[in-house]
Design a protein around this motif. Structure first.
Motif, PDB file in Angstrom:
ATOM      1  N   HIS A  91       9.329 -33.637  65.143  1.00  0.00           N
ATOM      2  CA  HIS A  91       8.793 -34.960  65.014  1.00  0.00           C
ATOM      3  C   HIS A  91       9.970 -35.745  65.685  1.00  0.00           C
ATOM      4  N   VAL A  92       9.538 -37.063  65.888  1.00  0.00           N
ATOM      5  CA  VAL A  92      10.509 -38.222  66.265  1.00  0.00           C
ATOM      6  C   VAL A  92      10.300 -39.289  65.328  1.00  0.00           C
ATOM      7  N   PHE A  93      11.248 -39.994  64.822  1.00  0.00           N
ATOM      8  CA  PHE A  93      11.617 -41.228  63.897  1.00  0.00           C
ATOM      9  C   PHE A  93      11.972 -42.154  65.160  1.00  0.00           C
ATOM     10  N   VAL A  94      11.253 -43.401  65.255  1.00  0.00           N
ATOM     11  CA  VAL A  94      11.850 -44.477  65.873  1.00  0.00           C
ATOM     12  C   VAL A  94      12.194 -45.533  64.866  1.00  0.00           C
ATOM     13  N   ILE A  95      13.379 -45.771  64.995  1.00  0.00           N
ATOM     14  CA  ILE A  95      14.221 -46.968  63.929  1.00  0.00           C
ATOM     15  C   ILE A  95      14.450 -48.003  64.838  1.00  0.00           C
ATOM     16  N   THR A  96      13.665 -49.104  64.661  1.00  0.00           N
ATOM     17  CA  THR A  96      13.926 -50.500  65.103  1.00  0.00           C
ATOM     18  C   THR A  96      13.860 -51.732  64.063  1.00  0.00           C
ATOM     19  N   HIS A  97      14.889 -52.633  64.329  1.00  0.00           N
ATOM     20  CA  HIS A  97      14.693 -53.649  63.472  1.00  0.00           C
ATOM     21  C   HIS A  97      13.475 -54.664  63.972  1.00  0.00           C
ATOM     22  N   LYS A  98      13.319 -55.033  65.114  1.00  0.00           N
ATOM     23  CA  LYS A  98      12.084 -56.056  65.366  1.00  0.00           C
ATOM     24  C   LYS A  98      11.000 -55.306  66.110  1.00  0.00           C
ATOM     25  N   PRO A  99       9.923 -55.638  65.837  1.00  0.00           N
ATOM     26  CA  PRO A  99       8.600 -54.914  66.487  1.00  0.00           C
ATOM     27  C   PRO A  99       8.510 -55.336  67.917  1.00  0.00           C
ATOM     28  N   ALA A 100       9.197 -54.541  68.579  1.00  0.00           N
ATOM     29  CA  ALA A 100       9.379 -54.824  69.994  1.00  0.00           C
ATOM     30  C   ALA A 100       8.030 -54.639  70.842  1.00  0.00           C
ATOM     31  N   TRP A 101       7.171 -53.753  70.278  1.00  0.00           N
ATOM     32  CA  TRP A 101       5.905 -53.314  70.877  1.00  0.00           C
ATOM     33  C   TRP A 101       5.022 -54.652  70.881  1.00  0.00           C
ATOM     34  N   GLU A 102       5.146 -55.611  70.268  1.00  0.00           N
ATOM     35  CA  GLU A 102       4.471 -56.577  70.290  1.00  0.00           C
ATOM     36  C   GLU A 102       4.790 -57.818  71.611  1.00  0.00           C
ATOM     37  N   ALA A 103       6.090 -57.393  72.169  1.00  0.00           N
ATOM     38  CA  ALA A 103       6.257 -58.403  73.044  1.00  0.00           C
ATOM     39  C   ALA A 103       5.261 -58.023  74.414  1.00  0.00           C
ATOM     40  N   GLU A 104       4.942 -59.041  75.196  1.00  0.00           N
ATOM     41  CA  GLU A 104       4.100 -58.909  76.399  1.00  0.00           C
ATOM     42  C   GLU A 104       4.661 -57.841  77.351  1.00  0.00           C
ATOM     43  N   GLU A 105       5.980 -58.100  77.721  1.00  0.00           N
ATOM     44  CA  GLU A 105       6.599 -57.128  78.535  1.00  0.00           C
ATOM     45  C   GLU A 105       7.860 -56.511  77.896  1.00  0.00           C
ATOM     46  N   THR A 106       7.630 -55.244  77.654  1.00  0.00           N
ATOM     47  CA  THR A 106       9.196 -54.704  76.981  1.00  0.00           C
ATOM     48  C   THR A 106       9.115 -53.272  77.408  1.00  0.00           C
ATOM     49  N   GLU A 107      10.758 -52.919  77.419  1.00  0.00           N
ATOM     50  CA  GLU A 107      11.066 -51.598  77.533  1.00  0.00           C
ATOM     51  C   GLU A 107      10.429 -50.647  76.440  1.00  0.00           C
ATOM     52  N   PHE A 108       9.883 -51.099  75.359  1.00  0.00           N
ATOM     53  CA  PHE A 108       9.487 -50.196  74.343  1.00  0.00           C
ATOM     54  C   PHE A 108       8.110 -49.546  74.924  1.00  0.00           C
ATOM     55  N   ARG A 109       7.505 -49.989  75.666  1.00  0.00           N
ATOM     56  CA  ARG A 109       6.224 -49.378  76.261  1.00  0.00           C
ATOM     57  C   ARG A 109       6.765 -48.198  77.078  1.00  0.00           C
ATOM     58  N   ARG A 110       7.644 -48.113  77.687  1.00  0.00           N
ATOM     59  CA  ARG A 110       8.248 -46.887  78.251  1.00  0.00           C
ATOM     60  C   ARG A 110       8.689 -45.909  77.483  1.00  0.00           C
ATOM     61  N   LEU A 111       8.949 -46.218  76.146  1.00  0.00           N
ATOM     62  CA  LEU A 111       9.189 -45.347  75.218  1.00  0.00           C
ATOM     63  C   LEU A 111       8.088 -44.760  74.828  1.00  0.00           C
ATOM     64  N   GLU A 112       7.199 -45.425  74.286  1.00  0.00           N
ATOM     65  CA  GLU A 112       5.761 -45.013  73.813  1.00  0.00           C
ATOM     66  C   GLU A 112       5.194 -43.983  75.227  1.00  0.00           C
ATOM     67  N   ILE A 113       5.367 -44.348  76.142  1.00  0.00           N
ATOM     68  CA  ILE A 113       4.729 -43.548  77.259  1.00  0.00           C
ATOM     69  C   ILE A 113       5.607 -42.160  77.086  1.00  0.00           C
ATOM     70  N   ALA A 114       6.786 -42.065  77.038  1.00  0.00           N
ATOM     71  CA  ALA A 114       7.501 -40.856  77.202  1.00  0.00           C
ATOM     72  C   ALA A 114       7.240 -40.133  75.912  1.00  0.00           C
ATOM     73  N   LEU A 115       6.740 -40.719  74.673  1.00  0.00           N
ATOM     74  CA  LEU A 115       6.618 -40.039  73.421  1.00  0.00           C
ATOM     75  C   LEU A 115       5.232 -39.607  73.192  1.00  0.00           C
ATOM     76  N   ALA A 116       4.495 -39.928  74.141  1.00  0.00           N
ATOM     77  CA  ALA A 116       2.820 -39.698  74.167  1.00  0.00           C
ATOM     78  C   ALA A 116       2.678 -38.292  73.889  1.00  0.00           C
ATOM     79  N   ASP A 117       3.257 -37.340  74.223  1.00  0.00           N
ATOM     80  CA  ASP A 117       2.684 -35.969  73.750  1.00  0.00           C
ATOM     81  C   ASP A 117       3.537 -35.324  72.495  1.00  0.00           C
ATOM     82  N   LEU A 118       4.195 -36.209  71.955  1.00  0.00           N
ATOM     83  CA  LEU A 118       5.007 -35.732  70.549  1.00  0.00           C
ATOM     84  C   LEU A 118       4.341 -36.446  69.425  1.00  0.00           C
TER      85      LEU A 118
END
Length: 331
Positions: free
Chosen positions: A220-247
């Protein structure tokens, strides 16, 4: 307390857990037993830890000290947060004094504490410098019992932009103190995208994509972040979500001081409320709590524990003589 020390403490705990593993032994014979099933030998891959939420941004005295004693009752293997551990904004001496105060109170937990930075901890260059001296990297990852933890820094922006935001934030804090939250909401800082969703650099995105790729066999993976970075229009967080897609993964954030659950991309995204910070009941469930997480094999159980309900063997709140106010809305 630096990250290396935390990892060492976790590793020592793991070795102790493995050494303590033994079969269930007893002297009861015959058909009936005073239990519903044989106790299984402890699995060194079983993992139990606690997450606490924001305690600053208008810290309410005494709550985090109590929460630390309550977390000790839960006997977690370690404790982690979603950031905003100090008020910040002061000079070097003031920042060091605030960190020493947090360190002293966190020590009451009696378990390793993993530090996570929020905007109160990492906004200015000085705050980041003091953090690096005391705690090492602003973002990092670790693997424990085949579980991967990604700890993000959502204040990761250019020095020029940081100076602007830091100046805006200092002014906004004064507005909040003197004129209240409604006036604060109208300040340039409150309306900036960095205030709501933070900032993550490409270098940080590269780092975490590599960490995910190199640990794609975890349970399992736990992602710990202070601010909800996924709510930004353009964000590096989306790259993490893509990399995590199969986990399988779970995301925790803080910052907003009210509890909110979302299902995003088929995963749990959980915004924690407070563990001593200012509360905003008009936004939602804004109450002091901690989160107990258990990983058993591939299964993850998440229990939201309100501080109001965590008491010691005398049914008392450990270390306090009177019942604190855990929820502004009910006090």
């Amino acid at each position: 307390m630096v990250f290396r020390g935390v990892v060492f403490a976790l590793a020592v705990g793991l070795c102790a857990s493995q050494a303590a593993t033994q079969d269930f032994e007893h002297a009861v014979t015959g058909g009936a037993t005073p239990w519903t099933g044989e106790l299984q030998a402890s699995d060194p891959k079983d993992l139990t830890f606690v997450i606490h939420s924001d305690l600053t941004g208008g810290e309410r005295p005494g709550i985090f000290e109590l929460a630390a004693r309550q977390m000790a009752l839960l006997r977690p293997e370690f404790v982690i947060s979603v950031g905003d551990l100090i008020e910040g904004g002061g000079n070097r001496e003031e920042l060091i004094a605030e960190w020493e105060s947090f360190d002293e109170r966190a020590a009451l937990i009696g378990a390793p504490v993993i530090y996570v930075g929020g905007n109160h901890d990492l906004s200015s260059e000085l705050e980041r410098e003091v953090w690096a001296e005391r705690h090492g990297p602003h973002y990092f990852h670790f693997r424990f019992k085949d579980v991967l933890f990604l700890v993000l820094d959502t204040e990761d922006m250019t020095a020029e932009r940081r100076d602007i935001i830091a100046s805006q934030r200092a002014g906004a804090v004064e507005v909040y103190k003197t004129e209240g939250p409604e006036a604060f909401a109208q300040t340039p800082y409150a309306q900036s995208p960095e205030r709501s969703t933070g900032a993550i650099s490409k270098a940080q995105g590269d780092y975490f994509v590599e960490a995910i790729t190199s640990n794609n066999d975890v349970r399992h993976v736990f992602v710990i972040t202070h601010k909800p970075a996924w709510e930004a229009e353009e964000t590096e967080f989306r790259r993490l979500e893509i990399a995590l897609a199969d986990l399988p993964y779970t995301v925790f954030n803080g910052h907003e001081h009210f509890y909110e659950y979302k299902n995003r991309l088929g995963r749990d995204y959980i915004q924690l409320a407070t563990t001593g910070g200012e509360q905003f009941p008009e936004k939602g469930l804004s109450e002091d709590h901690v989160t107990l997480i258990s990983v058993r094999g591939q299964d993850v159980e998440i229990a939201t524990l309100m501080l109001q309900g965590i008491r010691d063997r005398k049914a008392e709140f450990p270390g306090v003589e009177s019942i604190p106010c855990f929820a502004k809305a009910s006090c």
